[in-house]
Write a protein that holds these residues in place. Sequence first.
Motif, PDB file in Angstrom:
ATOM      1  N   ILE A 213     -25.983 -43.896 -13.155  1.00 51.60           N
ATOM      2  CA  ILE A 213     -27.265 -44.162 -13.380  1.00 51.60           C
ATOM      3  C   ILE A 213     -27.013 -45.706 -14.400  1.00 51.60           C
ATOM      4  CG2 ILE A 213     -29.455 -43.878 -14.771  1.00 51.60           C
ATOM      5  CD1 ILE A 213     -29.125 -42.292 -11.986  1.00 51.60           C
ATOM      6  N   CYS A 214     -26.369 -45.506 -15.410  1.00 58.28           N
ATOM      7  CA  CYS A 214     -26.200 -46.777 -16.359  1.00 58.28           C
ATOM      8  C   CYS A 214     -24.933 -47.465 -16.052  1.00 58.28           C
ATOM      9  CB  CYS A 214     -26.345 -46.283 -17.593  1.00 58.28           C
ATOM     10  SG  CYS A 214     -24.923 -45.027 -18.083  1.00 58.28           S
TER      11      CYS A 214
ATOM     12  N   ALA B  54     -41.890 -42.970 -21.406  1.00 55.94           N
ATOM     13  CA  ALA B  54     -41.322 -44.001 -22.054  1.00 55.94           C
ATOM     14  C   ALA B  54     -39.776 -43.790 -22.397  1.00 55.94           C
ATOM     15  CB  ALA B  54     -42.157 -44.727 -23.147  1.00 55.94           C
ATOM     16  N   TRP B  55     -39.375 -42.945 -22.940  1.00 60.23           N
ATOM     17  CA  TRP B  55     -38.094 -43.018 -23.277  1.00 60.23           C
ATOM     18  C   TRP B  55     -37.245 -42.624 -22.315  1.00 60.23           C
ATOM     19  CZ3 TRP B  55     -34.537 -43.057 -27.051  1.00 60.23           C
ATOM     20  CH2 TRP B  55     -33.388 -42.339 -27.175  1.00 60.23           C
ATOM     21  N   HIS B  56     -37.580 -42.088 -20.947  1.00 59.39           N
ATOM     22  CA  HIS B  56     -36.865 -42.161 -19.880  1.00 59.39           C
ATOM     23  C   HIS B  56     -37.031 -43.206 -19.005  1.00 59.39           C
ATOM     24  CE1 HIS B  56     -35.791 -38.002 -20.602  1.00 59.39           C
ATOM     25  NE2 HIS B  56     -37.244 -37.424 -20.583  1.00 59.39           N
ATOM     26  N   GLN B  57     -37.791 -44.292 -19.405  1.00 56.41           N
ATOM     27  CA  GLN B  57     -37.886 -45.445 -18.737  1.00 56.41           C
ATOM     28  C   GLN B  57     -37.029 -46.530 -19.181  1.00 56.41           C
ATOM     29  OE1 GLN B  57     -41.963 -46.520 -18.658  1.00 56.41           O
ATOM     30  NE2 GLN B  57     -42.621 -44.968 -17.377  1.00 56.41           N
ATOM     31  N   ILE B  58     -36.153 -46.360 -20.376  1.00 57.72           N
ATOM     32  CA  ILE B  58     -35.347 -47.252 -20.913  1.00 57.72           C
ATOM     33  C   ILE B  58     -34.071 -47.492 -19.950  1.00 57.72           C
ATOM     34  CG2 ILE B  58     -33.553 -47.777 -22.721  1.00 57.72           C
ATOM     35  CD1 ILE B  58     -35.688 -46.150 -24.442  1.00 57.72           C
TER      36      ILE B  58
ATOM     37  N   GLU C  95     -28.147 -36.850 -29.452  1.00 58.83           N
ATOM     38  CA  GLU C  95     -27.166 -36.322 -28.480  1.00 58.83           C
ATOM     39  C   GLU C  95     -25.917 -35.648 -29.216  1.00 58.83           C
ATOM     40  OE1 GLU C  95     -26.226 -39.086 -25.485  1.00 58.83           O
ATOM     41  OE2 GLU C  95     -28.288 -38.914 -24.486  1.00 58.83           O
ATOM     42  N   ASN C  96     -25.710 -35.808 -30.432  1.00 57.78           N
ATOM     43  CA  ASN C  96     -24.724 -35.355 -31.095  1.00 57.78           C
ATOM     44  C   ASN C  96     -24.762 -33.713 -31.597  1.00 57.78           C
ATOM     45  OD1 ASN C  96     -26.139 -35.421 -33.550  1.00 57.78           O
ATOM     46  ND2 ASN C  96     -25.116 -37.082 -34.318  1.00 57.78           N
ATOM     47  N   THR C  97     -23.654 -33.237 -31.982  1.00 61.48           N
ATOM     48  CA  THR C  97     -23.653 -31.939 -32.346  1.00 61.48           C
ATOM     49  C   THR C  97     -24.750 -31.585 -33.380  1.00 61.48           C
ATOM     50  OG1 THR C  97     -21.885 -32.268 -33.875  1.00 61.48           O
ATOM     51  CG2 THR C  97     -21.577 -31.599 -31.670  1.00 61.48           C
TER      52      THR C  97
ATOM     53  N   PRO D  22     -25.891 -37.182 -20.351  1.00 60.91           N
ATOM     54  CA  PRO D  22     -27.186 -36.056 -20.570  1.00 60.91           C
ATOM     55  C   PRO D  22     -28.615 -36.806 -20.701  1.00 60.91           C
ATOM     56  CG  PRO D  22     -25.385 -35.648 -22.343  1.00 60.91           C
ATOM     57  CD  PRO D  22     -24.994 -36.988 -21.525  1.00 60.91           C
ATOM     58  N   THR D  23     -28.618 -37.979 -21.372  1.00 63.22           N
ATOM     59  CA  THR D  23     -29.824 -38.797 -21.427  1.00 63.22           C
ATOM     60  C   THR D  23     -30.264 -39.334 -19.708  1.00 63.22           C
ATOM     61  OG1 THR D  23     -29.773 -39.580 -23.631  1.00 63.22           O
ATOM     62  CG2 THR D  23     -31.195 -40.933 -22.272  1.00 63.22           C
ATOM     63  N   CYS D  24     -29.275 -39.910 -19.227  1.00 61.28           N
ATOM     64  CA  CYS D  24     -29.476 -40.046 -17.779  1.00 61.28           C
ATOM     65  C   CYS D  24     -29.898 -39.013 -17.006  1.00 61.28           C
ATOM     66  CB  CYS D  24     -28.226 -40.872 -17.294  1.00 61.28           C
ATOM     67  SG  CYS D  24     -27.832 -42.591 -18.067  1.00 61.28           S
ATOM     68  N   HIS D  25     -29.497 -37.838 -17.191  1.00 61.28           N
ATOM     69  CA  HIS D  25     -29.823 -36.697 -16.488  1.00 61.28           C
ATOM     70  C   HIS D  25     -31.289 -36.420 -16.594  1.00 61.28           C
ATOM     71  CE1 HIS D  25     -28.653 -32.421 -15.249  1.00 61.28           C
ATOM     72  NE2 HIS D  25     -28.932 -33.019 -14.213  1.00 61.28           N
ATOM     73  N   HIS D  26     -31.620 -36.420 -17.964  1.00 58.50           N
ATOM     74  CA  HIS D  26     -33.128 -36.102 -18.128  1.00 58.50           C
ATOM     75  C   HIS D  26     -33.913 -37.282 -17.397  1.00 58.50           C
ATOM     76  CE1 HIS D  26     -31.745 -33.005 -20.742  1.00 58.50           C
ATOM     77  NE2 HIS D  26     -31.394 -33.737 -21.974  1.00 58.50           N
ATOM     78  N   GLN D  27     -33.592 -38.359 -17.388  1.00 57.15           N
ATOM     79  CA  GLN D  27     -34.174 -39.379 -16.889  1.00 57.15           C
ATOM     80  C   GLN D  27     -34.359 -39.255 -15.402  1.00 57.15           C
ATOM     81  OE1 GLN D  27     -32.457 -43.513 -16.709  1.00 57.15           O
ATOM     82  NE2 GLN D  27     -33.977 -44.173 -18.083  1.00 57.15           N
ATOM     83  N   VAL D  28     -33.388 -39.035 -14.774  1.00 54.90           N
ATOM     84  CA  VAL D  28     -33.385 -38.610 -13.279  1.00 54.90           C
ATOM     85  C   VAL D  28     -34.516 -37.444 -13.082  1.00 54.90           C
ATOM     86  CG1 VAL D  28     -32.140 -37.615 -11.373  1.00 54.90           C
ATOM     87  CG2 VAL D  28     -30.968 -39.233 -12.736  1.00 54.90           C
TER      88      VAL D  28
END
Length: 581
Positions: free
Chosen positions: A520-521, A24-28, A79-81, A555-561
Amino acid sequence: MTTETTEARTSDPSVGATTDSPTAWHQINWRHAERNVRRLQARIAQATLEGKWGKVKALQHLLTHSLSGKALAVRRVTENTGKRTPGVDGQTWKTPEQKAEAIHTLRQRGYHPQPSRRVYIAKSNGKQRPLGILTMHDRAMQALYLLALDPVAEVTADPNSYGFRKARSTADALEACFIALCQPNRAQWILEGDIRSCFDQISHTWLLAHIPVDKSMLRKWLKAGYLENYQFHATEEGTPQGGLISPVAANITLDGLERLLASRFSKTSRAGKRAKVNLVRYADDFLVTGSSKELLEQEVKPLVEQFMRERGLVLSPEKTVITHIEQGFDFLGQTVRKYQKGKRAKFFITPSKKNVKTFLAKIRNHIKESRDLTAGELIAELNPQIRGWALYHHHVVSGAIFHAVDHEIFKAIWSWAQRRHRNKTRWWIKEKYFPDTDSNRWVFTGVLKNEEGQTKVVRLFAASSVRIERHTKIRAEANPYDPAWEPYFEKRLDVHMADALKGKRWLLHLWKEQGGLCPICQQRITKITGWHSHHVLWRSKGGSDRAENRVLLHPTCHHQVHSQGLHVEKPRPVIRAERKA
């Protein structure tokens, strides 16, 4: 139900994806989420500019209760440090399932923040700075409400405030110093202001009365307290350093000082022009210029002290000093000084001796403790530090200092090599670690292995290789939440990213080829968002490592892919039409 509420719930179903599915997280749909939030932020900024505070409050409510805002808040804190640093509950959100579930826990009803975990970090003067580490849930809640508060803070901010603000930096603050002090007819005296424990002493009463955000939420964060050595301590004043909303709250607290000085020393009056009073502030560090020492001491300083007293703050008597420009002063790691030679005067901003000394001590200590590393591994650890330090200072007069720093680093590297090979001659050491190249005979060189066991030759980065370039200060009235300023900020982002990616030509090539957008986004790739290099044809399927087979993704888009097995098309090179002057 309002149009905005309906739109937030129905126009973008992917943003409200349920957590029944592990993906679900990667479907956003992050593009829609960014668009929804940006549209609301622009409306909040416009309503603030028009003074419609009822509308501001309504729009903030919409944003903080939207699924788009909640998704972006969770994305920011994961995603931050500090994403791997837990709070008092020991929890972090690592998996897609945890992140998706976290979105639906960001509810105001029944919310009670937990105390922060108190840690201390060393300051340059040897003292300890307290830092509060919040739980992931509290960080996400603050990130959510910060989305609604920041547009208001940008509209109401002082023109020459540069700390903790979007698209503003220390380079802008230093350029403002240059403009205020460089010319012979400008101010010659400077009040260096230092606020004693600014974050720890701000009045809660003042914050609750003046910070334009949900008061019940703000009160809970201010009164949450902290844990130190397993003991609870209540907080009756100050904002926790480490909280996402604290820097903006501190900025709002100090905003208004420039307008106060401008009203007292109006540039439209003859007396105001003679006074030459200007303020430059970066977070809680500020300076005020003036035409004379007496003016700053008898008129400006009491005015500043009264302003601070209303907010529960006091100036540090030891660090708040009045200095002549020919004596010079340190500000944000630079020394600002005018040198008088006969009838001519030259104004310079250079890296401060203290900053250079601290940097070299850090590098020497790193080299000394790296006895077990290979030359390639040591170079891989030193290069980001040297490049980052040089890029911070490359807008000022720093060419000679860069060469001096390179020489000191060379001496430390040479000592490191001699300790490793005590029975070898200096000629042998030179041939092993400093082989001749076409450009330089004394470049520290090593071999580094990647994760796949492949080797590559790496060389130590030279600070003197960074080109000195004058920084263009941001326009005071520029607002990142106003759509009318979008082209202006895009142009500045191009320049800043080109600076950040210097020495990484293939990354800069990809970034320019994509027009600075994630395929992606379709949102901007910046230093803040970060990026991953994605192989169009996956390496597991025979794809190459060449730039022709790579794109930059968030980074989030990469995981989504990868989670959904999506195929990313190589974007066509973007051709930008330049407007003729």
